[in-house]
Design an enzyme around this catalytic site. Structure first.
Site, PDB file in Angstrom:
ATOM      1  N   HIS A 472     -41.272 -45.853   7.876  1.00  0.00           N
ATOM      2  CA  HIS A 472     -41.250 -46.846   6.800  1.00  0.00           C
ATOM      3  C   HIS A 472     -41.586 -46.234   5.445  1.00  0.00           C
ATOM      4  O   HIS A 472     -41.410 -46.880   4.403  1.00  0.00           O
ATOM      5  CB  HIS A 472     -42.251 -47.960   7.119  1.00  0.00           C
ATOM      6  CG  HIS A 472     -41.812 -49.319   6.636  1.00  0.00           C
ATOM      7  ND1 HIS A 472     -40.805 -49.494   5.722  1.00  0.00           N
ATOM      8  CD2 HIS A 472     -42.252 -50.570   6.941  1.00  0.00           C
ATOM      9  CE1 HIS A 472     -40.650 -50.777   5.470  1.00  0.00           C
ATOM     10  NE2 HIS A 472     -41.509 -51.458   6.210  1.00  0.00           N
ATOM     11  N   ASP A 476     -36.644 -48.505   4.265  1.00  0.00           N
ATOM     12  CA  ASP A 476     -37.096 -49.889   4.120  1.00  0.00           C
ATOM     13  C   ASP A 476     -36.544 -50.740   5.259  1.00  0.00           C
ATOM     14  O   ASP A 476     -35.593 -50.354   5.951  1.00  0.00           O
ATOM     15  CB  ASP A 476     -36.628 -50.459   2.777  1.00  0.00           C
ATOM     16  CG  ASP A 476     -37.302 -49.760   1.599  1.00  0.00           C
ATOM     17  OD1 ASP A 476     -38.458 -49.327   1.759  1.00  0.00           O
ATOM     18  OD2 ASP A 476     -36.655 -49.653   0.540  1.00  0.00           O
TER      19      ASP A 476
END
Length: 501
Positions: A472, A476
């Site tokens: 992450h 995204d």
């Protein structure tokens, strides 16, 4: 004059510290004899001499930081530089074979960023006759197994590294008596007189790594409090980071575990078996834990109707096998679908290097393979340029080599994305762990008939759960979900791959 330069240090490693020089200016050196040792933040690398001669000048002193391809030293070649190789002498108490010579069996190159190995098995014993290129022993690194062939025909006269011993790249494993009289060479026996020599070697002053000495000073530790894993017990930086070694009272202490082992009743202890972890298993454990500790890992899920792929495969599998000589499996569809999606969502195919993001305009697809020794991930290079037949052939070849322990280091490095198929073992759903420094891994699972709603009707379809684990920090949620949806669309309608949709 030959130049000795810093070798390639491994993926994403650009500099190292000169830890120890084994030679000084004026010393005679042989080809492949170790000159110095470099220390990076990951591994220790030994630098051999590329020529025989005399060490003329040391350019990079101990403790200095050097970059890849930097000049370390110069070696003077020529007739005046020729010197007899120390290892060529016969063992103590042994006469050289009449009319013959001794040949050293050395540890071969182990691959990028791998500096040591464990001697797993000897196929021969001292006194045995060996042919040229006959396998003598097997070495085990933290990634692959390496077989060591005999460099010459003769008699194995001495084994210097027994099974279980840790050896350095370029180190000496054994001695072979070759030439006339080799067959008559007696098998040397371990003499008791050698024991004191070993003790002397262990007790002599050892030059610990500069970074390790500095860290010990900062932590207030003494060398005797830290267990060294380097050459001759040399203390490395990672040894100090592990903390003080436990001092056993009478017997050696077991390997430290992440959770202390509770006392075991005597009746249960007799029914247990303790087996030391292989270097491969230790590396798998360390890398997977490092991945969890380093990456901001998150997993997103979806499911795919495999009817389209299964129908296409059923229709063309016989023609495919007849023309290409390989069966049409499911993996080639997933590889092609992932390549298609990776170019649309490039961050899933990228990696973080410091404060930079490295986007890759190619796909080196890692395919996780379970072997008796543990999980390995061979890489299909430039998978985006391969057709279905080429992918199936390469996967089949790598799968066989992986199970036989024949994969080379180059075949397992440089992957940009990984596919893991837990479905072959019956897994219905799981969250795969990232393979650093990659930013994405796709988990395939079991194909199972399930009721699904289709145009207002409940129908039975062959469904598979897909799981994308991603970093992450760089990917995204929108990008991860988009990637997985594109894979799903390509698999449910394989014609989209032909139309590049």
């Amino acid at each position: 004059m030959a130049e000795i330069r810093v070798p390639t240090l491994g993926e994403s490693v650009t500099e190292a510290t000169v830890a120890t020089w084994f030679k000084k200016p004026g010393d005679a050196v042989a080809v492949d004899e170790m000159l110095c040792e470099l220390e990076t933040d990951k591994v220790t690398v030994e630098v051999p001499s590329s020529v025989a001669g005399v060490l003329d000048e040391i350019v990079a002193k101990e403790g200095e930081t050097v970059s890849v391809d930097a000049l370390l030293a110069t070696v003077r070649e020529g007739a005046e530089a020729a010197a007899p190789k120390p290892e060529a002498k016969p063992a103590a108490g042994e006469a050289p074979a009449k009319g013959g010579e001794t040949v050293d069996v050395m540890v071969p190159a182990l691959g990028e960023s791998v500096s040591e190995a464990t001697v797993s098995t000897w196929f021969k014993k001292p006194g045995d006759t060996v042919a040229a290129d006959e396998m003598l022993c097997e070495l085990e690194t933290d990634k692959v197994s390496v077989e060591v062939p005999s460099p010459a025909a003769g008699v194995l006269s001495e084994i210097l590294a027994d099974a279980g011993a840790t050896v350095q790249a370029g180190g000496k494993l054994a001695v072979i008596a070759s030439g006339e009289g080799a067959a008559a060479a007696p098998a040397p026996k371990a003499a008791p007189a050698e024991a004191p020599a070993a003790g002397t070697s262990a007790s002599r002053d050892i030059e610990h790594a500069p970074s390790a000495r500095k860290l010990m000073e900062e932590k207030g530790l003494k060398p005797g409090q830290v267990e060294g894993t380097g050459k001759d017990g040399r203390i490395m930086k990672e040894d100090v980071l592990r903390g003080p070694a436990a001092k056993p009272a009478a017997a050696p202490a077991p390997e430290p575990a992440s959770v202390p082992r509770a006392p075991v009743p005597a009746e249960d202890a007799s029914r247990e078996e303790r087996v030391k972890m292989t270097r491969l298993r230790q590396t798998i454990a360390r890398r997977l834990k490092d991945s969890q500790n380093t990456a901001a890992m998150l997993t997103t899920y979806n499911e795919v109707d495999m009817s389209g792929v299964m129908g296409l495969r059923s229709e063309y599998k016989d023609l495919f096998e007849k023309k290409h000589g390989v069966k049409l499996g499911f993996m080639s569809f997933f590889v092609k679908a992932c390549c298609h999606a990776l170019f649309e969502v490039p961050e899933v195919n990228a990696e973080i290097d410091g404060t930079d993001i490295v986007y890759k305009n190619y796909v080196h697809m890692g395919v996780a393979v379970g072997t008796p020794s543990g999980l390995v991930v061979p890489v299909l290079r430039d998978a985006h340029q391969m057709g279905f037949a080429a992918i199936e052939k390469k996967i089949a070849e790598l799968g066989v080599r992986a199970r036989d322990g024949k994969l080379s280091m180059a075949e397992m490095q440089g992957g940009s994305f990984t596919i893991s198929n837990g479905g072959v073992y019956g897994s219905l759903m799981s969250s795969p762990i990232l393979n650093p420094p990659q930013s994405g891994i796709l988990g395939m699972h079991k194909i199972q008939d399930r009721p699904v709603a289709e145009k207002g009707q409940v129908v039975i379809r062959p469904m598979m759960y897909l799981a994308l684990s991603y970093d992450h920090r760089i990917v995204d949620g929108k990008g991860a979900v988009t990637f997985l949806v594109r894979v799903k669309e390509a698999l449910e309608d394989p014609r989209r791959l032909l139309m590049d949709l």
